[in-house]
Design an enzyme around this catalytic site. Structure first.
Site, PDB file in Angstrom:
ATOM      1  N   ASN C  69     -25.062   1.812  26.582  1.00  0.00           N
ATOM      2  CA  ASN C  69     -26.073   2.551  27.317  1.00  0.00           C
ATOM      3  C   ASN C  69     -26.023   2.163  28.784  1.00  0.00           C
ATOM      4  OD1 ASN C  69     -28.718   1.170  28.442  1.00  0.00           O
ATOM      5  ND2 ASN C  69     -28.107  -0.011  26.648  1.00  0.00           N
ATOM      6  N   GLY C  72     -30.349   2.087  32.999  1.00  0.00           N
ATOM      7  CA  GLY C  72     -30.625   1.640  34.365  1.00  0.00           C
ATOM      8  C   GLY C  72     -32.105   1.488  34.667  1.00  0.00           C
ATOM      9  N   ASN C  99     -41.351  -6.498  29.185  1.00  0.00           N
ATOM     10  CA  ASN C  99     -40.023  -6.888  29.639  1.00  0.00           C
ATOM     11  C   ASN C  99     -39.975  -6.659  31.150  1.00  0.00           C
ATOM     12  OD1 ASN C  99     -37.032  -5.749  30.214  1.00  0.00           O
ATOM     13  ND2 ASN C  99     -36.932  -7.230  28.553  1.00  0.00           N
ATOM     14  N   CYS C 130     -29.866  -7.516  32.641  1.00  0.00           N
ATOM     15  CA  CYS C 130     -29.542  -6.094  32.503  1.00  0.00           C
ATOM     16  C   CYS C 130     -28.250  -5.788  33.243  1.00  0.00           C
ATOM     17  CB  CYS C 130     -30.657  -5.221  33.058  1.00  0.00           C
ATOM     18  SG  CYS C 130     -30.248  -3.473  32.960  1.00  0.00           S
ATOM     19  N   ILE C 191     -29.272 -11.734  22.364  1.00  0.00           N
ATOM     20  CA  ILE C 191     -28.576 -11.433  23.586  1.00  0.00           C
ATOM     21  C   ILE C 191     -28.998 -10.074  24.135  1.00  0.00           C
ATOM     22  CG2 ILE C 191     -26.534 -12.776  22.986  1.00  0.00           C
ATOM     23  CD1 ILE C 191     -25.159 -10.205  22.077  1.00  0.00           C
TER      24      ILE C 191
HETATM   25  C1  LIG Z   1     -30.841   2.219  25.194  1.00  0.00           C
HETATM   26  C2  LIG Z   1     -31.125   0.766  25.431  1.00  0.00           C
HETATM   27  C3  LIG Z   1     -31.979   0.374  26.460  1.00  0.00           C
HETATM   28  C4  LIG Z   1     -32.235  -0.973  26.702  1.00  0.00           C
HETATM   29  N1  LIG Z   1     -33.103  -1.338  27.696  1.00  0.00           N
HETATM   30  C5  LIG Z   1     -33.414  -2.649  27.883  1.00  0.00           C
HETATM   31  C6  LIG Z   1     -34.365  -3.059  28.844  1.00  0.00           C
HETATM   32  O1  LIG Z   1     -34.981  -2.233  29.509  1.00  0.00           O
HETATM   33  N2  LIG Z   1     -34.610  -4.397  29.010  1.00  0.00           N
HETATM   34  C7  LIG Z   1     -33.948  -5.336  28.259  1.00  0.00           C
HETATM   35  O2  LIG Z   1     -34.191  -6.525  28.433  1.00  0.00           O
HETATM   36  N3  LIG Z   1     -33.057  -4.978  27.322  1.00  0.00           N
HETATM   37  C8  LIG Z   1     -32.773  -3.664  27.117  1.00  0.00           C
HETATM   38  N4  LIG Z   1     -31.858  -3.312  26.141  1.00  0.00           N
HETATM   39  C9  LIG Z   1     -31.219  -4.357  25.348  1.00  0.00           C
HETATM   40  C10 LIG Z   1     -31.920  -4.554  24.000  1.00  0.00           C
HETATM   41  O3  LIG Z   1     -33.248  -4.943  24.175  1.00  0.00           O
HETATM   42  C11 LIG Z   1     -31.166  -5.622  23.168  1.00  0.00           C
HETATM   43  O4  LIG Z   1     -31.135  -6.825  23.903  1.00  0.00           O
HETATM   44  C12 LIG Z   1     -29.742  -5.217  22.856  1.00  0.00           C
HETATM   45  O5  LIG Z   1     -29.659  -3.838  22.621  1.00  0.00           O
HETATM   46  C13 LIG Z   1     -29.139  -5.971  21.665  1.00  0.00           C
HETATM   47  O6  LIG Z   1     -29.844  -5.739  20.483  1.00  0.00           O
HETATM   48  P1  LIG Z   1     -29.436  -4.586  19.409  1.00  0.00           P
HETATM   49  O7  LIG Z   1     -27.985  -4.757  19.128  1.00  0.00           O
HETATM   50  O8  LIG Z   1     -30.336  -4.803  18.246  1.00  0.00           O
HETATM   51  O9  LIG Z   1     -29.699  -3.271  20.101  1.00  0.00           O
HETATM   52  C14 LIG Z   1     -31.600  -1.960  25.903  1.00  0.00           C
HETATM   53  C15 LIG Z   1     -30.750  -1.560  24.869  1.00  0.00           C
HETATM   54  C16 LIG Z   1     -30.511  -0.234  24.614  1.00  0.00           C
HETATM   55  C17 LIG Z   1     -29.575   0.146  23.493  1.00  0.00           C
END
Ligand SMILES: Cc1cc2nc3c(=O)[nH]c(=O)nc-3n(C[C@H](O)[C@H](O)[C@H](O)COP(=O)(O)O)c2cc1C
Ligand SMILES: Cc1cc2nc3c(=O)[nH]c(=O)nc-3n(C[C@H](O)[C@H](O)[C@H](O)COP(=O)(O)OP(=O)(O)OC[C@H]3O[C@@H](n4cnc5c(N)ncnc54)[C@H](O)[C@@H]3O)c2cc1C
Ligand SMILES: Cc1cc2nc3c(=O)[nH]c(=O)nc-3n(C[C@H](O)[C@H](O)[C@H](O)COP(=O)(O)OP(=O)(O)OC[C@H]3O[C@@H](n4cnc5c(N)ncnc54)[C@H](O)[C@@H]3O)c2cc1C
Ligand SMILES: Cc1cc2nc3c(=O)[nH]c(=O)nc-3n(C[C@H](O)[C@H](O)[C@H](O)COP(=O)(O)O)c2cc1C
Ligand code: FES
Ligand code: FES
Lengths: 255, 304, 304, 255
Positions: C69, C72, C99, C130, C191
């Protein structure tokens, strides 16, 4: 021995009990030489959690019908998916892989083939080959209970069958190593099954100085000796179960 | 007929499809399935100065769209390779590249020196990125000074094509790539495996004997592609790309990102014929898009 | 009935299942599918000091067992959150964690300070990881001094539970974890996404508008699990684990590796009910293994 | 509008031509309110390359039969797998998602529904609803050639049908924006199809000051406004196609 990759057609998928089934596969070309103890690697399509091929012993070979049998226990997603496969569907196999059980020097050999659970799979093929070569094998088959005894009718076709069940529902009660047939003298023992069972068999064989071969089931990636993932410690260091085995003489193993 | 030849430093490969070290044995394991002479090159199993037994079993765990391995550089040592394996390899018409691994600077130097003397081996791939051995190569691959030093010392004794294999387990792979380029590497190859871990929830134990292991397969492709893209825009030497390549489309993505050649690893386990299928697919892609040479798509990604 | 409560610093959660930032909106998006009050906590979308439009479309690419993704940090800014979103959140009985994201030190401080004043928000997750914004948070997360500084400054103005979200795009995540612990973080979460890239081979263009993006989903689980294991053995504060968790077995693996709570991200997209299914599955696992409390399996991995 | 997640049963899978097929799905419970323009997200099981759900417009709704139709073009592994699904199998859907086409204020409205390729999908449902409400819609349908014209018989049931094909094999030759029916005056245009087509339609509508709504097809992860992946630039900044759309008035879009 030359290895092949090719598509087989499922000619039958026979459910044996809740967790075991038998696949019969046919090939379009004449079969190459396949020996008892060898295995195949099956590609599982369309199961996201089954990334690598799945490894199975060759349960039986019918050269005339260009057919092999694979006896499978459902343990995870890959075997679950295979259990739902239908006659007419294709399966991609790498075959035949690994070494083989060594055949006896003499037709007078008194041989005991000890199998537990789905570990009986390669012993049917071995027994049928022995029978063909004029040696009637003795099969000693162990299971938890009556329901766990599969393919017994097939084993009866090729030799004498002795059975133990842990609950005593069929045959003698207890473990295979406790069966009374062991009071006879044997020239050689072949075994395949859960590791604790094979270790017990190996200890028994050692005690009575009987030559003993077992078939191991290490986790494999390639199945052809390229990745070195499937090793077992032996007297000669780490050896690949997929090429130096799956059959090992227990004297070679560091168990 | 499109031109598939590709140059890695002084080394001309008949095509850009190489099989990755540790996944293709010495090539011989695959002769029943494909004509290995048609490969661009074969990177043989990681070779160390001395015989190594590798790690204890279990060495493998399946993961979503990939696998972890913890082989730990099992091999019979460089002398055994030279005396007992290499003579057989001379019968083949493809290029063999020896993957030189080690756990100390002197090991790398001595092993490279020995391979330098082997006629039919025109290149080594210096593996400073194996995550699977204690005090192993990876320590060199994750520190720019250590990486520079090992390349500098090996360069003194190794006079043929020197490819340095980079670790993805770093904050900035560009810095490491630049450091090894500066010390005279002819090419870099990447990525080696990512450090990962698998746990058996029911047994409550690690799956691998070494607790952690190296992750490979399609799951790592996005990371590999990003690193190849970054490195290709940083160094002026060829980049050999790998990580999860399973079909021709994957391979083309790496060329577009800037790879001069590609390697295929884990995919060989699932389909032992995959390498030549990828080669054929690359050719088809080039013809379909009316290119005459593979070089036309290397680094050709269009950025708006 | 097993005890599922878990403590993150001073914060007591009713259970250890948290939905991950950026994947669960503000919780409201999921009320048609599950009772979000049953969740341990909800990490809301990355919130910045000022309104952000985020990156251009396309922001998403599907990858093997995962996705990239490049959102941003699109959000309407912290004031909008406080004035227009948060009042609605008060109606729910679960814990909301904000967050806090940024691209400059002052942004983090000012945003954290504003959230500190919000009664019903007992914790922030400081997103220094990020990968999807230029000069973005990740720069802080990959450098131990920068990470330490931002935590130090935020700690001065933020007096509730401070969770710091770590980047996996580093050579040694233990060093960063230690650095933020030393500056007073109450917990670390990890992570965040891994930097990756996707290419459209036919169009010969990057798939994402930003060329690179953040990788998440089951494909990253082995890497996440390894990092959680490393960090849990390094710091003395709670570790919140995430990365590819899709079912209760995955979650249990993270607990065994040392996580005090877990987050579920990408899996919500495939099954909007997954979070409560995981919660139920964790409970079943504990009962089946005759545990009375989740704390009994945290860090309980058996190493031989 | 309340969203649901649930398993639907495939009641029919009808191949329309080489690359298009129609799935009819039935639900076990009474259908909730579903509006024209809304879409569903289908979980694809057992296709390793289909990780996320796949998004499809609702092609038609039959409340009495608790049935919806999904018109699908085969483009990749996910749609390929769906094309092989069989009646009786289950599909897990999240539904109904997104906003809807706005219905006309007056029964006298002269409405033009312009569809291209598989983009005709939501227009059938829209047309059927309009017909129900007493407005006979005009469908203008474009395709490459005769084979690309699908569901024409269905469209005929609900309104007047005009056709263009690029090769002129059926209807007028050329693009939809060149069809002679456009010489009539319309109160509103609804369009769905390839982006270049919708942009041409939007330009046409702007030129003649006709209100115009289009349905966009951005790549989606969640489909419910949680991930912010599916945005399109609008006069009000980035908006999610899955919640603020998929239907947008072209005046709102920054095209
Ligand atoms: C579409 C999307 C948007 C995300 N936006 C944020 C965010 O705004 N802030 C953040 O700390 N992590 C963000 N993440 C990361 C997730 O919180 C998480 O750390 C990461 O996706 C790993 O976990 P998962 O494999 O279960 O998705 C985002 C992930 C995705 C897929
Ligand atoms: C030489 C050999 C012969 C075998 N013969 C048979 C046979 O005839 N019949 C039969 O039912 N099973 C046999 N097995 C075991 C069989 O390979 C596994 O049960 C099967 O791979 C499980 O796949 P799954 O997807 O259902 O399970 P999962 O648990 O989902 O598999 C996960 C991973 O673990 C590996 N794995 C799981 N169990 C085993 C195991 N016992 N041995 C090796 N790898 C395993 C799988 O290959 C896969 O990589 C044999 C294994 C080997 C090595
Ligand atoms: C609101 C909406 C309504 C749609 N309605 C229909 C419909 O009624 N009939 C129909 O046939 N198709 C429709 N599509 C397109 C459809 O979602 C894709 O064709 C489908 O997801 C492709 O999946 P695949 O696995 O076959 O292809 P792949 O190319 O393998 O898909 C790879 C990835 O790209 C995404 N993707 C690929 N093509 C598209 C596309 N055109 N739009 C959005 N995402 C895409 C997939 O979801 C997946 O994440 C619609 C899309 C949207 C957003
Ligand atoms: C079983 C296995 C063994 C490996 N052994 C080596 C090795 O000896 N030396 C080395 O440089 N890389 C080794 N690798 C890494 C691969 O060469 C390659 O860099 C990595 O697997 C990524 O490519 P892939 O995803 O195509 O497999 C090994 C990988 C696997 C899976
Ligand atoms: S499974 Fe690869 S060497 Fe045995
Ligand atoms: S697809 Fe997730 S917000 Fe639209």
């Amino acid at each position: 021995m030359k290895k092949f990759i090719g598509d087989w057609i499922i000619s039958a998928n026979i459910s044996l009990n809740k967790s075991n089934f038998l696949l019969k596969l046919t090939y379009s070309e004449p079969l190459p030489l396949i020996l008892p103890g060898q295995f195949v690697q099956i590609k599982i399509d369309n199961v996201s959690s089954a990334f690598l091929r799945r490894t199975f012993s060759i349960n039986y070979v019918n050269v005339d019908k260009k057919e092999i049998w694979i006896l499978i226990q459902i343990v995870g997603d890959g075997t679950q998916a295979l259990s739902k496969s239908k006659p007419g569907e294709k399966l991609n196999l790498i075959f035949p892989l690994g070494n083989a059980f060594s055949m006896p020097y003499s037709k007078k050999s008194n041989l005991l083939l000890i199998g537990g659970g789905v570990g009986i799979a390669p012993l049917l093929f071995l027994g049928s080959k022995l029978k063909e070569e004029g040696v009637t094998p003795n099969f000693l088959i162990g299971a938890k209970n009556a329901d766990g005894l599969i393919e017994l009718d097939e084993f009866h076709k090729h030799g004498n069958v002795f059975v133990t069940t842990e609950d005593g529902s069929v045959g003698e009660k207890g473990f295979v190593t406790e069966h009374s047939v062991l009071q006879n003298t044997f020239d050689k023992i072949y075994s395949c099954g859960p590791t604790p069972m094979m270790k017990a068999v190996a200890r028994y064989a050692e005690k009575y100085s009987i030559d003993c071969e077992v078939s191991l089931e290490n986790k494999m990636a390639c199945g052809i000796g390229a990745c070195l993932c499937c090793v077992t410690p032996t007297q000669h260091g780490h050896q690949c179960v997929c090429t130096e085995g799956p059959v090992f003489n227990t004297k070679e193993l560091v168990w | 007929m499109v031109n598939l030849t590709t140059k890695i430093g002084g080394l001309l490969l008949q095509n850009p499809v190489i099989t990755a070290s540790g996944t293709f044995g010495y090539g011989e394991e695959y002769v029943d399935f494909i004509d290995i002479n048609q490969l661009g090159a074969i990177c043989v199993k990681g070779t160390t100065l001395h015989h190594r037994e590798g790690n204890l079993y279990p060495r493998m765990a399946e993961t979503p769209a990939g696998m972890l391995n913890a082989v730990g550089l099992q091999n019979k040592g460089v002398d055994y390779f030279i005396n007992s394996i290499n003579p057989r390899l001379k019968a083949f018409q493809t290029t063999f590249i020896v993957n030189v691994s080690g756990s100390a600077l002197d090991d790398y130097i001595e092993t490279a020196e020995k391979i330098n003397a082997v006629d039919n081996i025109p290149a080594i791939e210096l593996n400073i990125s194996c995550p699977n051995v204690k005090q192993g190569g990876m320590a060199f691959g994750v520190d720019k000074d250590a990486a520079a030093e090992v390349v500098k010392e090996v360069r003194k004794v190794y006079h043929k094509t020197l490819i340095v294999k980079l670790s993805p387990n770093v904050t900035d792979i560009k810095i490491i790539a630049k450091a090894v380029e500066n010390e005279g590497a002819d090419a870099v190859s990447l990525i080696n495996t990512l450090l990962g871990m698998a746990i058996d929830a029911e047994m409550q134990t690690p799956v691998l004997s070494t607790i952690t292991g190296g992750l490979s397969g399609p799951c790592v492709k996005p990371i590999a592609l990003r690193m190849v893209w970054e490195v290709a825009h940083t160094v002026n030497i060829p980049v050999i790309g790998m990580g999860g390549i399973s079909n021709a489309r994957d391979a083309v993505e790496f060329f577009l990102a800037g790879a001069t050649a590609i390697q295929i690893g884990t995919a060989n386990f699932i389909d032992p014929t995959v390498s030549l299928n990828v080669l054929q697919g690359i050719q088809d892609y080039l013809e379909r898009h009316h290119y005459t040479s593979i070089s036309e798509i290397i680094g050709a990604l269009k950025i708006s």
